[in-house]
Enzyme design. Structure first.
Site, PDB file in Angstrom:
ATOM      1  N   GLY A 159       0.767  -1.241   0.000  1.00  0.00           N
ATOM      2  CA  GLY A 159       0.000   0.000   0.000  1.00  0.00           C
ATOM      3  C   GLY A 159       0.796   1.288   0.000  1.00  0.00           C
ATOM      4  O   GLY A 159       0.225   2.373   0.070  1.00  0.00           O
ATOM      5  N   LYS A 195       6.489  -1.026 -13.878  1.00  0.00           N
ATOM      6  CA  LYS A 195       7.791  -1.617 -13.562  1.00  0.00           C
ATOM      7  C   LYS A 195       8.224  -2.545 -14.685  1.00  0.00           C
ATOM      8  O   LYS A 195       7.460  -3.399 -15.152  1.00  0.00           O
ATOM      9  CB  LYS A 195       7.726  -2.405 -12.252  1.00  0.00           C
ATOM     10  CG  LYS A 195       9.048  -3.066 -11.881  1.00  0.00           C
ATOM     11  CD  LYS A 195       8.904  -3.986 -10.670  1.00  0.00           C
ATOM     12  CE  LYS A 195       8.782  -3.195  -9.396  1.00  0.00           C
ATOM     13  NZ  LYS A 195       8.751  -4.081  -8.198  1.00  0.00           N
TER      14      LYS A 195
END
Length: 222
Positions: free
Chosen positions: A75, A174
């Site tokens: 998170g 990513k």
């Protein structure tokens, strides 16, 4: 101790039953200044600083109204979004459980699930203007296989971005050493005004991870 009087690094004694690799990981965590800073400042993970640094360079969060966080657990990235743009609607998804974050809708499900895109877009009440992906496939120890598995996730995330983003929106994903493959890079360049690669300082030097930053979504022409 060094001449400055500082401990150059804490070493862990190898505990009975602990593998050498886990001992190395724990030692690295203990000595990592970003890990220590994250704990002190209340971030759930050191990864929060990657988004902070990318935002400082690319102004990703400026004016963001609807944000999707792919691979949200634990998170940290959504925490950063909440702090920087508290008025934004945020939705996240991860196969792993994620403790609740105030103001963030979280789905515990596989992003590769056919129902995932509809769940994410439905929670926002409108097209997202920023899609963040810190997803990486679970590694199996075979470099080429791990790379292909993660690139499969990146490709799915890019497809989601192209079908869901509002015009002018941005995508961050990513990737690993070598960057985005040629076909995917061409797809991004066709659909976004600018496409760049970056390795934020918070990304460990020995890590092969990089991020692709695509900004200025051109829209779907429909």
């Amino acid at each position: 101790m060094t001449r400055s009087g500082r401990d150059p690094g804490t070493r862990l004694k190898t505990a009975k039953g602990r593998t050498a690799s886990s001992t190395r990981w724990l030692t690295r965590q203990i000595n990592d200044p970003y890990v220590q800073k994250a704990r002190a400042e209340g971030w759930r993970s050191r990864a929060a600083y990657k988004l902070i640094e990318l935002d400082e360079k690319f102004a990703l969060l400026r004016g963001a109204k609807r944000v999707v966080d792919l691979g949200i657990a634990p998170g940290g990235w959504s925490q950063v979004v909440r702090k920087q743009v508290p008025q934004a609607k945020i939705v996240g998804i991860d196969l792993l459980p994620t403790d609740p974050i105030e103001g963030v809708t979280i789905f515990q499900m596989d992003f590769m699930d056919d129902a995932a895109p509809a769940a994410l877009s439905g929670a926002l009440d409108g097209a997202p203007d920023l899609i963040l992906s810190d997803m990486a496939a679970n590694t199996v120890g075979h470099k080429q296989t791990d790379h292909l598995r993660t690139m499969g996730l990146v490709e799915t995330a890019v497809d989601f971005a192209i079908t869901q983003l509002a015009p002018g929106g941005a995508f961050v994903g990513k990737v690993f050493a070598g960057g985005t493959d040629t076909t995917l890079l061409a797809l991004l360049k066709r659909n976004f005004t600018t496409v760049k690669h970056a390795k934020p300082p918070a990304s460990r030097k020995d890590s092969s991870e990089w991020y692709v930053i695509a900004q200025g979504f051109k829209g779907r022409g429909d």
